[in-house]
Write a protein that holds these residues in place. Structure first.
Motif, PDB file in Angstrom:
ATOM      1  N   GLU A 311       0.864  -1.174   0.000  1.00 33.49           N
ATOM      2  CA  GLU A 311       0.000   0.000   0.000  1.00 33.49           C
ATOM      3  C   GLU A 311       0.904   1.227   0.000  1.00 33.49           C
ATOM      4  O   GLU A 311       1.346   1.688   1.051  1.00 33.49           O
ATOM      5  CB  GLU A 311      -0.924   0.000   1.216  1.00 33.49           C
ATOM      6  N   ASN A 312       1.244   1.683  -1.178  1.00 37.87           N
ATOM      7  CA  ASN A 312       2.217   2.759  -1.411  1.00 37.87           C
ATOM      8  C   ASN A 312       3.656   2.277  -1.287  1.00 37.87           C
ATOM      9  O   ASN A 312       4.561   2.854  -1.873  1.00 37.87           O
ATOM     10  CB  ASN A 312       1.993   3.951  -0.472  1.00 37.87           C
ATOM     11  N   TYR A 313       3.879   1.230  -0.508  1.00 34.84           N
ATOM     12  CA  TYR A 313       5.209   0.639  -0.342  1.00 34.84           C
ATOM     13  C   TYR A 313       5.034  -0.761   0.252  1.00 34.84           C
ATOM     14  O   TYR A 313       3.970  -1.094   0.791  1.00 34.84           O
ATOM     15  CB  TYR A 313       6.101   1.490   0.564  1.00 34.84           C
ATOM     16  N   PRO A 314       6.057  -1.619   0.154  1.00 30.57           N
ATOM     17  CA  PRO A 314       5.939  -2.970   0.713  1.00 30.57           C
ATOM     18  C   PRO A 314       5.779  -2.934   2.233  1.00 30.57           C
ATOM     19  O   PRO A 314       6.479  -2.188   2.923  1.00 30.57           O
ATOM     20  CB  PRO A 314       7.260  -3.641   0.314  1.00 30.57           C
ATOM     21  N   GLU A 315       4.857  -3.747   2.730  1.00 30.50           N
ATOM     22  CA  GLU A 315       4.649  -3.900   4.170  1.00 30.50           C
ATOM     23  C   GLU A 315       4.678  -5.395   4.484  1.00 30.50           C
ATOM     24  O   GLU A 315       3.674  -6.080   4.354  1.00 30.50           O
ATOM     25  CB  GLU A 315       3.329  -3.268   4.603  1.00 30.50           C
ATOM     26  N   MET A 316       5.841  -5.886   4.878  1.00 27.52           N
ATOM     27  CA  MET A 316       6.043  -7.310   5.131  1.00 27.52           C
ATOM     28  C   MET A 316       6.505  -7.510   6.573  1.00 27.52           C
ATOM     29  O   MET A 316       7.297  -6.724   7.095  1.00 27.52           O
ATOM     30  CB  MET A 316       7.103  -7.880   4.185  1.00 27.52           C
ATOM     31  N   VAL A 317       6.009  -8.571   7.201  1.00 30.70           N
ATOM     32  CA  VAL A 317       6.431  -8.927   8.557  1.00 30.70           C
ATOM     33  C   VAL A 317       6.778 -10.414   8.568  1.00 30.70           C
ATOM     34  O   VAL A 317       6.028 -11.242   8.030  1.00 30.70           O
ATOM     35  CB  VAL A 317       5.331  -8.631   9.597  1.00 30.70           C
ATOM     36  N   HIS A 318       7.925 -10.757   9.180  1.00 29.70           N
ATOM     37  CA  HIS A 318       8.367 -12.150   9.273  1.00 29.70           C
ATOM     38  C   HIS A 318       8.603 -12.498  10.739  1.00 29.70           C
ATOM     39  O   HIS A 318       9.415 -11.865  11.414  1.00 29.70           O
ATOM     40  CB  HIS A 318       9.644 -12.358   8.467  1.00 29.70           C
ATOM     41  N   LYS A 319       7.876 -13.528  11.228  1.00 32.13           N
ATOM     42  CA  LYS A 319       7.966 -13.916  12.635  1.00 32.13           C
ATOM     43  C   LYS A 319       8.104 -15.420  12.819  1.00 32.13           C
ATOM     44  O   LYS A 319       7.773 -15.948  13.884  1.00 32.13           O
ATOM     45  CB  LYS A 319       6.730 -13.421  13.404  1.00 32.13           C
ATOM     46  N   SER A 320       8.614 -16.121  11.820  1.00 33.89           N
ATOM     47  CA  SER A 320       8.735 -17.576  11.925  1.00 33.89           C
ATOM     48  C   SER A 320       9.834 -18.071  10.996  1.00 33.89           C
ATOM     49  O   SER A 320      10.207 -17.389  10.036  1.00 33.89           O
ATOM     50  CB  SER A 320       7.404 -18.252  11.580  1.00 33.89           C
ATOM     51  N   VAL A 321      10.347 -19.263  11.289  1.00 32.78           N
ATOM     52  CA  VAL A 321      11.343 -19.914  10.439  1.00 32.78           C
ATOM     53  C   VAL A 321      11.064 -21.411  10.435  1.00 32.78           C
ATOM     54  O   VAL A 321      10.369 -21.936  11.313  1.00 32.78           O
ATOM     55  CB  VAL A 321      12.794 -19.662  10.924  1.00 32.78           C
ATOM     56  N   VAL A 322      11.627 -22.110   9.449  1.00 33.76           N
ATOM     57  CA  VAL A 322      11.597 -23.571   9.415  1.00 33.76           C
ATOM     58  C   VAL A 322      13.022 -24.074   9.557  1.00 33.76           C
ATOM     59  O   VAL A 322      13.932 -23.595   8.876  1.00 33.76           O
ATOM     60  CB  VAL A 322      10.975 -24.090   8.102  1.00 33.76           C
ATOM     61  N   ARG A 323      13.207 -25.043  10.476  1.00 31.78           N
ATOM     62  CA  ARG A 323      14.519 -25.659  10.661  1.00 31.78           C
ATOM     63  C   ARG A 323      14.344 -27.151  10.902  1.00 31.78           C
ATOM     64  O   ARG A 323      13.621 -27.564  11.807  1.00 31.78           O
ATOM     65  CB  ARG A 323      15.262 -25.016  11.844  1.00 31.78           C
ATOM     66  N   THR A 398      19.572  -5.687  21.437  1.00 38.80           N
ATOM     67  CA  THR A 398      20.070  -4.594  20.608  1.00 38.80           C
ATOM     68  C   THR A 398      19.656  -4.820  19.167  1.00 38.80           C
ATOM     69  O   THR A 398      19.363  -5.942  18.757  1.00 38.80           O
ATOM     70  CB  THR A 398      21.606  -4.498  20.670  1.00 38.80           C
ATOM     71  N   GLN A 399      19.648  -3.757  18.408  1.00 40.23           N
ATOM     72  CA  GLN A 399      19.351  -3.840  16.985  1.00 40.23           C
ATOM     73  C   GLN A 399      20.491  -4.593  16.320  1.00 40.23           C
ATOM     74  O   GLN A 399      21.599  -4.100  16.198  1.00 40.23           O
ATOM     75  CB  GLN A 399      19.234  -2.426  16.423  1.00 40.23           C
ATOM     76  N   ARG A 400      20.231  -5.828  15.907  1.00 38.41           N
ATOM     77  CA  ARG A 400      21.312  -6.677  15.405  1.00 38.41           C
ATOM     78  C   ARG A 400      21.852  -6.184  14.066  1.00 38.41           C
ATOM     79  O   ARG A 400      23.049  -6.274  13.803  1.00 38.41           O
ATOM     80  CB  ARG A 400      20.827  -8.121  15.286  1.00 38.41           C
ATOM     81  N   PHE A 401      20.972  -5.699  13.217  1.00 39.21           N
ATOM     82  CA  PHE A 401      21.386  -5.200  11.910  1.00 39.21           C
ATOM     83  C   PHE A 401      21.296  -3.681  11.910  1.00 39.21           C
ATOM     84  O   PHE A 401      20.272  -3.114  12.292  1.00 39.21           O
ATOM     85  CB  PHE A 401      20.503  -5.780  10.806  1.00 39.21           C
ATOM     86  N   ASP A 402      22.344  -3.044  11.454  1.00 36.81           N
ATOM     87  CA  ASP A 402      22.428  -1.592  11.494  1.00 36.81           C
ATOM     88  C   ASP A 402      21.613  -0.950  10.375  1.00 36.81           C
ATOM     89  O   ASP A 402      21.993   0.076   9.830  1.00 36.81           O
ATOM     90  CB  ASP A 402      23.900  -1.163  11.388  1.00 36.81           C
ATOM     91  N   GLN A 403      20.523  -1.575   9.999  1.00 39.21           N
ATOM     92  CA  GLN A 403      19.668  -1.063   8.939  1.00 39.21           C
ATOM     93  C   GLN A 403      18.304  -1.726   9.090  1.00 39.21           C
ATOM     94  O   GLN A 403      18.149  -2.725   9.790  1.00 39.21           O
ATOM     95  CB  GLN A 403      20.241  -1.392   7.548  1.00 39.21           C
ATOM     96  N   ASN A 404      17.303  -1.190   8.397  1.00 38.19           N
ATOM     97  CA  ASN A 404      16.008  -1.854   8.335  1.00 38.19           C
ATOM     98  C   ASN A 404      16.141  -3.171   7.565  1.00 38.19           C
ATOM     99  O   ASN A 404      16.832  -3.238   6.553  1.00 38.19           O
ATOM    100  CB  ASN A 404      14.993  -0.940   7.646  1.00 38.19           C
ATOM    101  N   ILE A 405      15.507  -4.223   8.068  1.00 38.17           N
ATOM    102  CA  ILE A 405      15.476  -5.532   7.413  1.00 38.17           C
ATOM    103  C   ILE A 405      14.022  -5.841   7.103  1.00 38.17           C
ATOM    104  O   ILE A 405      13.197  -5.900   8.015  1.00 38.17           O
ATOM    105  CB  ILE A 405      16.066  -6.630   8.315  1.00 38.17           C
ATOM    106  N   GLY A 406      13.682  -6.057   5.823  1.00 40.86           N
ATOM    107  CA  GLY A 406      12.274  -6.169   5.480  1.00 40.86           C
ATOM    108  C   GLY A 406      11.857  -7.445   4.799  1.00 40.86           C
ATOM    109  O   GLY A 406      10.668  -7.669   4.576  1.00 40.86           O
ATOM    110  N   SER A 407      12.800  -8.301   4.438  1.00 36.80           N
ATOM    111  CA  SER A 407      12.459  -9.563   3.785  1.00 36.80           C
ATOM    112  C   SER A 407      13.148 -10.691   4.529  1.00 36.80           C
ATOM    113  O   SER A 407      13.877 -10.469   5.499  1.00 36.80           O
ATOM    114  CB  SER A 407      12.928  -9.555   2.325  1.00 36.80           C
TER     115      SER A 407
END
Length: 470
Positions: A311-323, A398-407
């Motif tokens: 909606e005007n820009y990507p809006e993605m949220v990731h809260k799970s992984v498979v291992r 702490t913020q692990r990545f010194d940038q926004n992570i979106g994917s």
């Protein structure tokens, strides 16, 4: 470049003055040669617009010593002696480490470099690290050189959890169309060596799997290196009878790479009580056949596993992984992670983390955010990690990545890459995973460092001019 390393480890009993000395030679891994010789997607070249930014090599990476090789990692179990063993399994995380400076923090796993005795040699470098009686305690069976960043906190500590991820490149993708941006943000797998990206999305009762050519290690006559020439090779539309995304305004659901020959889709709504309902789909990578269904997970209280829209820009949220055949999903109360067997949903375990997580995104806040990810076989949250044996390690929030992570985060050897969105500012970012093994020294017999002993490690690394491999 062929290197030769010799290590002397000295444990001195502070009560008796007795000195235990261990001398070992090492093998050199491919870590440094990878960083110097492998250039996926020409990430070290300036290839896009004026906002394209990249790392300054001098002082961050060069000279090689004491930068790309400037730290040390100590392990409680031996390491497989293989030049491609860059990252050991998380069942053997470092028990101690040190960087190329003096440890002025409260981190007792970390020692200090002796800045007086450490120095450049005519054909190499002499490293000297020291650990006080309270530092670096535990069983030591193997030692490895690493980067200066990797030696600061290894994979993360109660002092800092950002040093494992060195930000090296930003590519502005804000000028791409909405369609191209969402193809990137829907990426579920990147096959780096075959120059392929797979994206999966859901809409109108159907799952769409798209296969793209992405120039990574070769480039065509009409291609660029700014993500604008992503070329669609194949599309498969899977009509679903059961699987669906949840929610109305924001679609709740996600797709994950199982690393087992299948991609998986999951969708749920968060529930503070009762049982969780999870919609799922499993897609074969070989022929795109699929199975789907619904799980009822008794007494499982989950956050959403993910969401996504544009909606005007990507809006993605990731809260799970498979291992390893299990879905890991954050608990609603932020006090644990649910482990769900993909082959038997009756097999559900709540891994309690022992505290209430702050449950924040791993990078800076933005319109797209990642709360849980996996690097190698280590699951990483804001203030905790889960090793391959499901042991929980608490770390600094702490913020692990010194940038926004979106994917989702994709890994190729020492490199991590992802797509990022912060309210209209979209980019493609690259990082180096810094706690790599640059060398491997397995001790003939393990030693024990405890609070009665100091430890000094002298590591001399030289260029081998004999013509034989080290």
């Amino acid at each position: 470049m062929k290197l030769k390393g010799e290590m002397v480890l000295e444990l001195t009993d502070k009560n008796t003055g007795e000195i235990e000395t261990v001398r070992e030679t090492n093998m050199i891994t491919n870590a440094v040669n990878h960083l110097l010789g492998i250039n996926p997607a020409a990430l070290w070249y300036k290839t896009s617009g004026e906002y394209d930014a990249s790392l300054m090599w001098n002082d961050n990476m060069l000279p090689i010593c004491p930068n790309m090789i400037g730290g040390i990692l100590l392990f409680s179990k031996t390491l497989t002696e293989d030049a491609d063993n860059i990252y050991p399994s998380s069942d053997n995380l470092p028990v101690a480490y040190a960087s190329n400076n003096v440890n002025s923090t409260a981190n007792t796993a970390r020692g200090s470099m002796n800045l007086t005795e450490s120095k450049a040699l005519d054909n190499g470098y002499k490293f000297v690290w020291e650990f006080t009686p309270s530092q670096g305690n535990g069983t030591i069976a193997a030692v490895g050189l690493t980067s200066k960043q990797g030696g600061a906190n290894a994979w993360g500590s109660m002092v800092n959890s950002a040093t494992p991820y060195l930000y090296i490149r930003n590519i502005d993708i804000g000028n791409l169309s909405e369609k191209k941006q969402m193809q990137l943000f829907h990426a579920v797998e990147i096959d780096f060596e075959n120059n392929l990206l797979y994206a999966i999305s859901y809409a109108d009762s159907a799952v769409t799997v798209e296969k793209f050519r992405m120039p990574i290690f070769n480039i065509g006559l009409n291609e660029k290196l700014d993500d604008s020439t992503l070329t669609l090779l194949d599309t498969h539309v899977l009509t679903c009878s059961t699987f669906t995304f949840c929610g109305s305004y924001t679609p709740y659901g996600t797709f994950l790479d199982g690393r087992d020959g299948y991609w998986y889709g999951f969708a749920n709504e968060e529930n503070a009580s009762g049982s969780a309902t999870m919609y799922w789909i499993r897609i074969s990578k070989s022929d795109y056949s699929f199975t789907e269904g619904t799980w009822t997970l008794p007494n499982a209280r989950l956050q959403i596993v993910g969401s996504g829209k544009y909606e005007n820009y990507p809006e993605m949220v990731h809260k799970s992984v498979v291992r390893n055949g299990y879905l890991y999903a954050l608990s609603y109360d932020k006090k644990g992670v649910y482990k769900i067997n993909l082959a038997n949903p009756a097999d559900v375990t709540l891994l309690k983390i022992g505290f209430t997580s702050a449950n924040k995104p791993l990078g800076s806040s933005g319109s797209s955010e990642v709360y849980l990810t996996m690097v190698n076989d280590l699951i990483i949250g804001w203030d905790f990690m889960i090793d391959v044996n499901d042991n929980v390690i608490r770390t600094a929030g702490t913020q692990r990545f010194d940038q926004n992570i979106g994917s989702q985060i994709f890994q190729y050897r020492e490199y991590l890459t992802c797509f990022c969105s912060s309210y209209g500012t979209e980019s493609h970012k690259w990082f180096i995973l810094t706690p790599y093994l640059a060398s491997i020294n397995n001790l003939s017999s393990a030693v024990v460092k405890n609070a009665d002993k100091t430890m000094k490690i002298t590591y001399t690394l030289t260029e081998d001019t004999s013509g034989s491999a080290s």
